[in-house]
Design a protein around this motif. Structure first.
Motif, PDB file in Angstrom:
ATOM      1  N   PHE A 163       0.836  -1.198   0.000  1.00  0.00           N
ATOM      2  CA  PHE A 163       0.000   0.000   0.000  1.00  0.00           C
ATOM      3  C   PHE A 163       0.870   1.246   0.000  1.00  0.00           C
ATOM      4  O   PHE A 163       0.601   2.208  -0.730  1.00  0.00           O
ATOM      5  N   HIS A 164       1.898   1.239   0.839  1.00  0.00           N
ATOM      6  CA  HIS A 164       2.698   2.449   1.032  1.00  0.00           C
ATOM      7  C   HIS A 164       3.491   2.834  -0.200  1.00  0.00           C
ATOM      8  O   HIS A 164       3.529   4.013  -0.573  1.00  0.00           O
ATOM      9  N   ILE A 165       4.107   1.877  -0.848  1.00  0.00           N
ATOM     10  CA  ILE A 165       5.071   2.195  -1.901  1.00  0.00           C
ATOM     11  C   ILE A 165       4.418   2.883  -3.096  1.00  0.00           C
ATOM     12  O   ILE A 165       5.060   3.628  -3.833  1.00  0.00           O
ATOM     13  N   ILE A 166       3.118   2.669  -3.283  1.00  0.00           N
ATOM     14  CA  ILE A 166       2.412   3.312  -4.383  1.00  0.00           C
ATOM     15  C   ILE A 166       2.442   4.834  -4.236  1.00  0.00           C
ATOM     16  O   ILE A 166       2.671   5.562  -5.206  1.00  0.00           O
ATOM     17  N   PHE A 167       2.229   5.312  -3.008  1.00  0.00           N
ATOM     18  CA  PHE A 167       2.135   6.757  -2.796  1.00  0.00           C
ATOM     19  C   PHE A 167       3.476   7.465  -2.980  1.00  0.00           C
ATOM     20  O   PHE A 167       3.546   8.478  -3.685  1.00  0.00           O
ATOM     21  N   PRO A 168       4.581   6.995  -2.364  1.00  0.00           N
ATOM     22  CA  PRO A 168       5.864   7.658  -2.633  1.00  0.00           C
ATOM     23  C   PRO A 168       6.276   7.602  -4.098  1.00  0.00           C
ATOM     24  O   PRO A 168       6.905   8.547  -4.600  1.00  0.00           O
TER      25      PRO A 168
END
Length: 468
Positions: free
Chosen positions: A20-25
């Protein structure tokens, strides 16, 4: 839960949160630099189209930035809650590296983000442009430290082990470990490429609906040029990264290739497709090209690539997973190259904005960069197993002593909360994209001479029309 023990549930939980996190950065890194380019073009030419695009994409950037911060904090806490063995063993190295990321990158981003989002009518154009550039620089610095930490886990150096704990002895060697330069460039380029495809798909959606404004055409054109330029560079960096991995993590390469054994004197073939069977120690239904594996991985026609049977069973990564995750990444990369090349041909034919099959192709390729990043991280992290710090600490020794019920409940909670919270964020971002860039759009930054509330920077209902 599904017959899994606490160890595997902890791994799934971390994989879920980091995915989930890596998509945003990834989007944030690319969009920050894109915004700096747009504002620079606006300052140079004063054409309204660049200002419209800046205000449009700055809202989407703000949503991504906020969701990236929240998801990143949750992920970081898991090092202490679920992976205390790792924190105790290697915390003296990973802890300072993540602290440097906060002190340099996050503080830089946070310090200038407010000026970037709310200062369009409050500060001079030069200072505002400087703030945008500093936010973009902050995303790159953040990538630097995060990749330094993760790369050290892949190819550790600059340390000693004292009383069963890692102690840093050479910070330069720790940061600039053997895989770090390749992984830094590979991930950074992937972020730029993903953002370009994301921007291009947004423009393609509007063009398919007949919204053929100058702003839409400009962002579509810029995205296609970026894809054409960056995709081949990414392929070359990926090749160098593969050679580095072959040198330092040969078991990972053997698993990626689904390659089990080397007959004496024969070059290594390239398996295009197949199904690696970890139990039977062979790749079933394999479709291979003779000697091509040696050519790609060793740049020769006679050298052999290490095989999985060269390593003990307990030291082999799961070839079934990384074999296919790598091919998903590589296959999408080829489609990105195709998108850029077809775009050049359609520009020559003056049909790049009107060819509906091509617009659908660009639209469907929108998430491909993010999918490729996820597939690449699966290849990297699963390919490192069974080590959490390669060659030094096994993943089974890094996990905290939690029970199966505890991990099952926490994993379910993460799934419910993430799906609901970030689902709302995704929905809001889609609404912004559907609205599209508006001519002469700017933020409503003043109410009786005071800054507007923070969410007004990203709300589509509070924009005003700026005087020409």
């Amino acid at each position: 839960m599904f017959g899994l023990d606490a160890f595997h549930l902890a791994r799934i939980q971390f994989a879920f949160t980091v995915s989930f996190h890596i998509i945003f950065p990834a989007i944030t890194i690319g969009l920050a630099s894109y915004l700096a380019v747009l504002e620079g073009l606006w300052l140079k030419t004063k054409k309204p189209v660049w200002r419209s695009l800046y205000h449009f994409w700055s809202k989407i950037f703000a949503v991504n930035f906020g969701m990236g911060v929240v998801s990143g904090l949750v992920m970081a806490y898991q090092f202490g809650t679920n992976w205390s063995g790792f924190s105790q063993f290697a915390g003296s190295i990973t802890g300072p590296l993540l602290t440097y990321e906060v002190l340099t990158a996050f503080f830089l981003e946070a310090g200038f983000l407010g000026v970037m989002l709310f200062g369009w009518n409050k500060v001079g154009p030069g200072l505002h442009f400087f703030s945008t550039c500093m936010v973009a620089l902050g995303t790159i610095i953040s990538t630097f430290w995060i990749l330094a930490s993760n790369s050290w886990m892949q190819t550790p150096q600059g340390y000693e082990i004292v009383n069963g704990v890692v102690v840093p002895v050479d910070w330069f060697a720790v940061v600039f470990n053997p895989s770090f330069p390749y992984r830094l460039f590979h991930m950074s380029i992937a972020a730029f490429l993903s953002s370009a495809l994301f921007v291009g798909a947004s423009a393609a959606w509007h063009l398919l609906r007949g919204n053929n404004t100058p702003a839409i055409r400009q962002m579509f054109s810029m995205a296609l040029w970026m894809t054409l330029i960056v995709a081949p560079i990414q392929a070359m960096v990926g090749d160098m990264h593969g050679l580095n991995t072959l040198k330092h993590q040969p078991a990972k390469i053997a698993a990626i290739e689904g390659h089990w054994e080397n007959p004496p004197g024969e070059p290594t073939p390239l398996l295009l497709f197949g199904w690696p069977d970890m139990e039977q120690e062979r790749t079933r239904y394999g479709l291979e090209i003779p000697a091509l594996g040696s050519l790609i991985l060793t740049h020769s026609l006679d050298k052999q690539v290490p095989a999985l049977k060269d390593f003990p069973k307990e030291d082999r990564p799961n070839s079934t997973i990384v074999f296919w995750s790598f091919r998903i990444m590589a296959g999408l990369g080829m489609l990105m190259l195709l998108l850029g090349v077809v775009a050049v041909w359609l520009r020559y034919k003056q049909r790049v904005y009107t060819s509906r099959p091509f617009l659908w192709f660009a639209l469907l390729m929108g998430p491909s960069g993010l999918v490729a990043i996820l597939a690449g991280w699966v290849t990297t992290e699963v390919g490192r197993q069974p080590w959490v710090v390669y060659g030094l600490q096994r993943t089974s020794d890094a996990v905290s002593a939690h029970g199966d019920l505890h991990m099952s409940v926490s994993l379910l909670a993460f799934i419910v909360v993430y799906t609901s919270v970030f689902g709302v964020g995704y929905s809001y971002m889609v609404r912004l994209i559907k609205k599209g860039p508006q001519e002469h759009e700017t933020y409503a930054t003043e109410h009786d001479g005071r800054p507007a509330r923070p969410l007004s920077a990203i709300s589509p209902e509070v924009v005003t029309k700026e005087k020409p």
